[in-house]
Design a protein around this motif. Structure first.
Motif, mmCIF file in Angstrom:
data_model
loop_
_atom_site.group_PDB
_atom_site.id
_atom_site.type_symbol
_atom_site.label_atom_id
_atom_site.label_comp_id
_atom_site.label_asym_id
_atom_site.label_seq_id
_atom_site.Cartn_x
_atom_site.Cartn_y
_atom_site.Cartn_z
ATOM 1 N N VAL A 141 -0.221 3.482 -3.615
ATOM 2 C CA VAL A 141 -0.533 4.911 -3.495
ATOM 3 C C VAL A 141 -0.220 5.681 -4.772
ATOM 4 N N TYR A 142 0.732 5.210 -5.569
ATOM 5 C CA TYR A 142 1.099 5.925 -6.790
ATOM 6 C C TYR A 142 0.011 5.800 -7.851
ATOM 7 N N ALA A 143 -0.731 4.708 -7.809
ATOM 8 C CA ALA A 143 -1.847 4.545 -8.750
ATOM 9 C C ALA A 143 -3.097 5.253 -8.246
ATOM 10 N N ARG A 144 -3.274 5.296 -6.940
ATOM 11 C CA ARG A 144 -4.492 5.863 -6.359
ATOM 12 C C ARG A 144 -4.457 7.379 -6.292
ATOM 13 N N PHE A 145 -3.259 7.970 -6.162
ATOM 14 C CA PHE A 145 -3.160 9.415 -5.970
ATOM 15 C C PHE A 145 -2.178 10.020 -6.970
ATOM 16 N N ILE A 178 -0.466 7.048 6.884
ATOM 17 C CA ILE A 178 -0.138 5.653 7.179
ATOM 18 C C ILE A 178 0.960 5.584 8.236
ATOM 19 N N ALA A 179 2.029 6.354 8.010
ATOM 20 C CA ALA A 179 3.165 6.329 8.941
ATOM 21 C C ALA A 179 2.741 6.752 10.342
ATOM 22 N N LEU A 197 0.824 -1.204 0.000
ATOM 23 C CA LEU A 197 0.000 0.000 0.000
ATOM 24 C C LEU A 197 0.859 1.255 0.000
ATOM 25 N N ALA A 198 1.829 1.324 0.906
ATOM 26 C CA ALA A 198 2.604 2.550 1.098
ATOM 27 C C ALA A 198 3.643 2.788 0.016
ATOM 28 N N GLN A 246 -1.301 15.012 -2.383
ATOM 29 C CA GLN A 246 -2.281 14.083 -1.822
ATOM 30 C C GLN A 246 -1.621 12.756 -1.455
ATOM 31 N N ARG A 247 -0.736 12.299 -2.333
ATOM 32 C CA ARG A 247 -0.064 11.027 -2.089
ATOM 33 C C ARG A 247 0.823 11.123 -0.841
ATOM 34 N N LYS A 248 1.587 12.191 -0.735
ATOM 35 C CA LYS A 248 2.456 12.366 0.426
ATOM 36 C C LYS A 248 1.637 12.429 1.706
#
Length: 232
Positions: free
Chosen positions: A29-33, A46-47, A24-25, A38-40
């Motif tokens: 995330v690169y495909a979703r955002f 998550i972190a 996921l992390a 937004q991705r960061k």
């Protein structure tokens, strides 16, 4: 650590656990955002959730958590540094500091840096083997082999992940270009370096008294490479 303390729930309701946190992390995330900010923000969420769960102990799993953290430290996945000199002095003599040792003991350290500004590190596998021969007088022969494998798919990844910058032939989408660096034993001299059995050249440097040898390796999707350093 999540295997010890259990899953966490993010602000969007998604569940993160030991089985999906890395994918996921570092990949999904690169495909979703597509938007960088937004991705960061999502990755930071998550972190934060994971660290808070670990620090809280997750409800009485202290022994399992310590075992998980010990395993992470032993595998080189847990590093600690302090801006306070007194604390750093204590950390420096432990494996957690991950410092290059300033001594002449036999040593082989592998560092792989992304040379293309893409996001394909998630798909890169790497192993390192070190074989030392018998001492002859003040010297010995040693062989260090670094193997890399690019497990990225040939299609389907977002352009943000596969885009490369810099001069030269970038290869097909999903091609991984890496600067592969070997930190060798202090005083070691390089006799030869080969890439997939063919002679190649290495850039030379030094750090903390150790010779440093760097070779650029380009791997299309699904490709593997073997770098062999022969040293005296």
């Amino acid at each position: 650590a999540l295997g010890a303390v259990g899953p966490v729930t993010l602000s969007d309701g998604a569940t993160v656990n030991a089985a999906n946190v890395v994918q996921l992390a570092e990949s999904e995330v690169y495909a979703r955002f597509p938007d960088n900010e937004q991705r960061k923000s999502y990755q930071q969420g998550i972190a934060t959730a994971v660290v808070n769960k670990v620090i809280s102990g997750g409800g009485g799993h202290t022994i399992e958590l310590l075992r998980a953290l010990g395993k992470a430290a032993g595998e080189g996945r847990l590093d600690v540094w302090s801006a306070r000199p007194a604390e750093q002095q204590v950390l420096a003599v432990t494996p957690l500091a991950r410092e290059v040792p300033a001594d002449a003991a036999p040593y082989a350290g592998l560092v792989v840096n992304n040379a293309s500004n893409g996001k394909l590190d998630y798909y890169l596998g790497r192993t390192l083997s070190y074989t030392a021969g018998d001492c002859t007088g003040a010297t010995r022969k040693s062989t260090v082999v670094a193997k890399l494998a690019n497990g990225a798919p040939a299609q389907g990844l977002p352009s943000y992940v596969t885009t490369q910058t810099g001069p030269g032939d970038h290869g097909p989408p999903g091609t991984n270009r890496s600067s592969v660096t070997l930190y060798a034993t202090a005083g070691a001299q390089i006799d030869s370096v080969t890439l997939n059995g063919a002679p190649t050249t290495a850039q030379l440097g030094t750090e903390r008294g150790h010779p440093v040898f760097t070779v650029e390796v380009q791997l299309p999707p699904g490709a593997e490479a073997s770098l062999q350093f022969t040293l005296t």
